[in-house]
Design an enzyme around this catalytic site. Structure first.
Site, short mmCIF file in Angstrom:
data_model
loop_
_atom_site.label_atom_id
_atom_site.label_comp_id
_atom_site.label_asym_id
_atom_site.label_seq_id
_atom_site.Cartn_x
_atom_site.Cartn_y
_atom_site.Cartn_z
N ARG A 282 5.10 -13.89 -36.73
CA ARG A 282 5.69 -15.23 -36.86
C ARG A 282 6.83 -15.45 -35.86
O ARG A 282 7.27 -16.58 -35.67
CB ARG A 282 6.20 -15.46 -38.27
CG ARG A 282 7.35 -14.56 -38.68
CD ARG A 282 7.82 -14.84 -40.08
NE ARG A 282 8.99 -14.02 -40.42
CZ ARG A 282 9.65 -14.11 -41.56
NH1 ARG A 282 9.25 -14.98 -42.48
NH2 ARG A 282 10.69 -13.34 -41.81
N ALA B 201 7.39 5.57 -37.25
CA ALA B 201 6.79 4.86 -36.12
C ALA B 201 7.26 5.41 -34.78
O ALA B 201 6.48 5.52 -33.82
CB ALA B 201 7.14 3.37 -36.21
N LYS C 50 9.47 7.25 -53.14
CA LYS C 50 10.25 8.09 -52.24
C LYS C 50 11.30 7.29 -51.49
O LYS C 50 12.35 7.82 -51.09
CB LYS C 50 9.33 8.85 -51.27
CG LYS C 50 8.44 7.98 -50.39
CD LYS C 50 9.09 7.57 -49.09
CE LYS C 50 8.20 6.64 -48.31
NZ LYS C 50 8.83 6.16 -47.06
N GLU D 263 13.10 -0.98 -47.59
CA GLU D 263 12.14 -1.04 -48.70
C GLU D 263 12.68 -0.41 -49.98
O GLU D 263 12.31 -0.79 -51.09
CB GLU D 263 10.82 -0.37 -48.32
CG GLU D 263 9.95 -1.17 -47.36
CD GLU D 263 9.17 -2.28 -48.05
OE1 GLU D 263 9.53 -2.67 -49.18
OE2 GLU D 263 8.20 -2.77 -47.45
#
Length: 330
Positions: free
Chosen positions: A32, A137, A188, A278
């Site tokens: 986006r 990543a 986790k 997260e």
């Protein structure tokens, strides 16, 4: 070769897109953010998320979701867990019925407390595969040897995903325990955030070892309560993911926890990290889930109070250390 569309151009999505592009697939990335799309197409970079990575020529970025999803054989859901449902609602009209959906999001939905695979199946109806495991990543992008797990309600789709992603430096295992894979990958992040707080407070290796070990007990308790298998939590999406997220400075959860331990508010920590953390979303959702299921998760309890009830982290540590004595294997 396959047409693969990534919905979300974040760090892990970009790293996996590069991996699959190097295998000769045709890759589209929808995002986006117009600056991300322009950077990928014009500069072969994703400077916002992966500054050092050179994007292969067979990756094209799109602002139009419809354009990105044309003829997709696989759709990779690579957005934060809390926007998975709204993303699927927007993408539903454009996703080919033949497409296999592969999610790399980790978490459960606040309110409904549904797992990511349940949300996607509910919204789309396509086959769903979950990919999880210790895989920063930054390391996947530069082809450092990494191992992950894929799971699905129908394991033939997991095996297809296994073949899709396997490279000499990216090893993929299958695991039939979909619930365990999803729960381990989500909880986790809570423990990693707590481990970061411990680091920020200046505590040492003893404390972190205790947090990780007792945190694994919480993962196992809620995981088994929800229908997962004990063995899964000793594997890549349990212990493996816990180790890497609690110990690495690549981990947003750990870095955010360090900032909170040093005295910053939750909001200040998230702003400094600059990306979704997260563990914060997971802490709120799993606090609701453990209350509903009556599962003991004391680290989650304390972190919830630190994040949302202004508890001083030092007082939280005292609460954990001074609980009633009990057997380790209780």
């Amino acid at each position: 070769m396959s047409k693969i569309t990534f919905l979300g151009g974040g760090s892990f999505g970009t790293a996996l897109a590069t991996l699959l592009a190097k295998k000769g697939n045709r890759i589209s990335i929808w995002d986006r953010d117009a600056s991300v799309v322009k950077d990928i197409n014009e500069n072969r970079k994703n400077s916002r998320y992966m500054k050092e990575l050179v994007i292969p020529e067979n990756i094209t970025a799109h602002l139009s979701m419809e354009e990105a999803l044309v003829e997709a054989d696989y759709v990779i859901v690579s957005v934060p867990s809390h926007v998975v449902r709204s993303l699927c609602e927007k993408a539903k009209a454009f996703i080919p019925k033949k497409a296999i959906i592969i999610s790399i999001a980790k978490g459960i939905e606040e309110g409904s407390l549904k797992r990511i695979s349940e949300i996607i199946e509910e919204e789309l109806g396509n086959p769903v595969v979950i990919l999880s495991g210790p895989s920063h990543a930054e390391e996947v992008a530069i082809e450092i040897p990494t191992t992950v797990v894929v799971s699905s309600r129908d394991m033939k789709y997991a095996e297809i995903a296994q073949d899709l992603f396997m490279t000499p430096n990216f090893r993929v295992y299958t695991n039939e325990d979909l619930i365990g894979v999803e729960i381990g990958g989500a909880v986790k992040n809570i423990i990693a955030l707590a481990a970061g707080v411990s680091d920020g407070l200046g505590y040492g290796d003893n404390t972190k070892a205790a947090l990780m070990t007792r945190g694994m007990s919480e993962i196992i308790r809620i995981g088994i309560k929800m229908g997962g298998n004990h063995e899964t939590f000793s594997g890549l999406t349990g212990m493996g993911d816990l180790i890497v997220t609690c110990t690495s400075m690549h981990s947003r959860n750990r870095r955010a926890g360090i900032l909170i331990g040093k005295g910053k508010t939750m909001e200040e920590a998230v702003e400094e990290i600059g990306m979704v953390v997260e563990g914060i979303k997971a802490c709120k959702a799993f606090y609701q889930l453990k209350e509903r299921e009556e599962v003991s998760m004391p680290i989650t309890d304390v972190l919830y109070n630190v994040l949302f009830n202004n508890m001083n982290p030092i007082n939280g540590v005292a609460d954990l250390m001074l609980r009633d004595k009990k057997s380790e294997t209780y």
